[in-house]
Design an enzyme around this catalytic site. Structure first.
Site, PDB file in Angstrom:
ATOM      1  N   GLY A  13       0.788  -1.219   0.000  1.00 59.98           N
ATOM      2  CA  GLY A  13       0.000   0.000   0.000  1.00 59.98           C
ATOM      3  C   GLY A  13       0.823   1.274   0.000  1.00 59.98           C
ATOM      4  O   GLY A  13       1.827   1.403  -0.706  1.00 59.98           O
ATOM      5  N   ASP A  56       7.490  -5.691  15.303  1.00 59.58           N
ATOM      6  CA  ASP A  56       6.134  -5.329  15.709  1.00 59.58           C
ATOM      7  C   ASP A  56       6.241  -3.985  16.419  1.00 59.58           C
ATOM      8  O   ASP A  56       6.765  -3.902  17.528  1.00 59.58           O
ATOM      9  CB  ASP A  56       5.560  -6.396  16.656  1.00 59.58           C
ATOM     10  CG  ASP A  56       4.119  -6.116  17.049  1.00 59.58           C
ATOM     11  OD1 ASP A  56       3.670  -4.953  16.916  1.00 59.58           O
ATOM     12  OD2 ASP A  56       3.446  -7.049  17.507  1.00 59.58           O
ATOM     13  N   ALA A  84       2.686   2.142   9.371  1.00 56.66           N
ATOM     14  CA  ALA A  84       2.173   0.883   9.925  1.00 56.66           C
ATOM     15  C   ALA A  84       0.826   1.124  10.597  1.00 56.66           C
ATOM     16  O   ALA A  84       0.610   2.163  11.219  1.00 56.66           O
ATOM     17  CB  ALA A  84       3.170   0.319  10.935  1.00 56.66           C
ATOM     18  N   GLY A  85      -0.066   0.170  10.473  1.00 57.95           N
ATOM     19  CA  GLY A  85      -1.361   0.326  11.124  1.00 57.95           C
ATOM     20  C   GLY A  85      -2.344  -0.724  10.646  1.00 57.95           C
ATOM     21  O   GLY A  85      -2.072  -1.488   9.722  1.00 57.95           O
ATOM     22  N   SER A 131      -5.348   9.366   8.500  1.00 63.28           N
ATOM     23  CA  SER A 131      -6.486   9.037   7.651  1.00 63.28           C
ATOM     24  C   SER A 131      -7.486  10.174   7.704  1.00 63.28           C
ATOM     25  O   SER A 131      -7.655  10.829   8.741  1.00 63.28           O
ATOM     26  CB  SER A 131      -7.161   7.744   8.118  1.00 63.28           C
ATOM     27  OG  SER A 131      -8.382   7.546   7.428  1.00 63.28           O
ATOM     28  N   TYR A 144     -10.984   3.105  15.070  1.00 60.84           N
ATOM     29  CA  TYR A 144      -9.991   3.475  14.060  1.00 60.84           C
ATOM     30  C   TYR A 144      -9.887   4.995  13.946  1.00 60.84           C
ATOM     31  O   TYR A 144      -8.786   5.560  13.913  1.00 60.84           O
ATOM     32  CB  TYR A 144     -10.384   2.878  12.716  1.00 60.84           C
ATOM     33  CG  TYR A 144      -9.481   3.243  11.573  1.00 60.84           C
ATOM     34  CD1 TYR A 144      -8.210   2.694  11.453  1.00 60.84           C
ATOM     35  CD2 TYR A 144      -9.911   4.131  10.588  1.00 60.84           C
ATOM     36  CE1 TYR A 144      -7.374   3.024  10.394  1.00 60.84           C
ATOM     37  CE2 TYR A 144      -9.095   4.460   9.523  1.00 60.84           C
ATOM     38  CZ  TYR A 144      -7.827   3.912   9.433  1.00 60.84           C
ATOM     39  OH  TYR A 144      -7.015   4.245   8.379  1.00 60.84           O
ATOM     40  N   LYS A 148      -6.596   7.479  14.755  1.00 62.49           N
ATOM     41  CA  LYS A 148      -6.040   8.386  13.759  1.00 62.49           C
ATOM     42  C   LYS A 148      -6.188   9.849  14.180  1.00 62.49           C
ATOM     43  O   LYS A 148      -5.328  10.683  13.874  1.00 62.49           O
ATOM     44  CB  LYS A 148      -6.720   8.153  12.401  1.00 62.49           C
ATOM     45  CG  LYS A 148      -6.419   6.786  11.792  1.00 62.49           C
ATOM     46  CD  LYS A 148      -4.926   6.597  11.552  1.00 62.49           C
ATOM     47  CE  LYS A 148      -4.624   5.292  10.846  1.00 62.49           C
ATOM     48  NZ  LYS A 148      -3.186   5.104  10.549  1.00 62.49           N
ATOM     49  N   THR A 179      -5.763   0.304  -2.015  1.00 59.83           N
ATOM     50  CA  THR A 179      -4.863  -0.566  -1.256  1.00 59.83           C
ATOM     51  C   THR A 179      -5.658  -1.766  -0.761  1.00 59.83           C
ATOM     52  O   THR A 179      -6.865  -1.883  -1.023  1.00 59.83           O
ATOM     53  CB  THR A 179      -4.262   0.168  -0.044  1.00 59.83           C
ATOM     54  OG1 THR A 179      -5.316   0.475   0.895  1.00 59.83           O
ATOM     55  CG2 THR A 179      -3.562   1.457  -0.460  1.00 59.83           C
TER      56      THR A 179
END
Length: 233
Positions: A13, A56, A84-85, A131, A144, A148, A179
């Site tokens: 992505g 991680d 990363a997410g 996002s 989520y 963000k 993605t």
């Protein structure tokens, strides 16, 4: 010597597009990704100066060891990009606490750990991948969105905190991008709400990230890359 860029979440992505672009622009790239992805990850044929490491980002010990390894092997970091997410729909009325904590750990706490352990020894330009959902919200994505949204406050506060050290911190907030995260969406339906009439490409977000990394007088900003989606709401 070329600049060293670290891209967390660079196996696919937006993260992969950023890593590719930075490599094409002459950076040495260290891609940090989860172990399972590392097994199948093929670092593009761009030369031996690039590297991939398993980590991680929600685990402090792993982050510490990974960044110590990068510095020992490749030197100080000039650019840090954290893409990363995770994004798993969680309806707040039915979601399990474990799912909520998982989102927070990967999407917010991981960014904190990577940034903290990088800044201890190094000075670099930083770009986080947020996002547009963190700015405008979305039904079924409370957790989520919260993770963000937290990145926006983290970005602006950190930018103020480290500006005296000539460290710049910015956030890119993508909208609907082609993605894995949007693979299950019907693009024709979603595109109706986007003024530009289509989903974006990872490479278009990567260009925004690169712009911020290269801009010496921009810090503490949120750059929305959504084809005008926010204008339609």
């Amino acid at each position: 010597m070329s600049r060293l860029a670290v891209v967390c979440g660079g196996s696919r992505g937006v993260g992969k597009a950023v890593a590719r672009l930075l490599a094409q622009r002459g950076c040495r790239v260290a891609v940090v990704l989860r172990g399972g992805a590392l097994d199948s990850f093929l670092l593009w044929p761009l030369g031996a100066e690039h590297m991939a490491l398993s980590c991680d980002v929600s685990k402090e010990e792993e982050v510490q060891q990974t960044f110590e390894s990068i510095q020992k092997t490749a030197g100080n970091i000039s650019y840090l990009v954290n893409a990363a997410g995770i994004n798993r729909p969680v309806n707040i009325s039915a979601g399990a606490a474990e799912q909520m904590f998982s989102h927070t750990a990967k999407n917010l706490s991981g960014f904190y750990l990577v940034t903290l352990l990088t800044f201890i020894q190094q000075m670099c330009a930083v770009s986080f991948a947020g996002s547009v959902v963190g700015l405008k919200g979305n039904a079924g994505q409370c957790v989520y969105s919260a993770s963000k949204s937290g990145l926006e406050g983290f970005t602006r506060s950190l930018a103020k905190e480290v500006a005296s050290r000539d460290i710049r911190v910015n956030l890119v907030a993508p909208g609907f991008i082609r993605t894995d995260m949007t693979a299950g969406l019907k693009e024709a339906d979603g595109a109706r709400s986007i003024p530009l009439g289509r989903f974006g490409e990872p490479e278009e977000v990567a260009q925004a990230v690169f712009f911020l990394l290269q801009s010496p007088y921009i810090t503490g900003q949120v750059l929305v890359v959504d084809g005008g989606l926010q204008l339609a709401t």
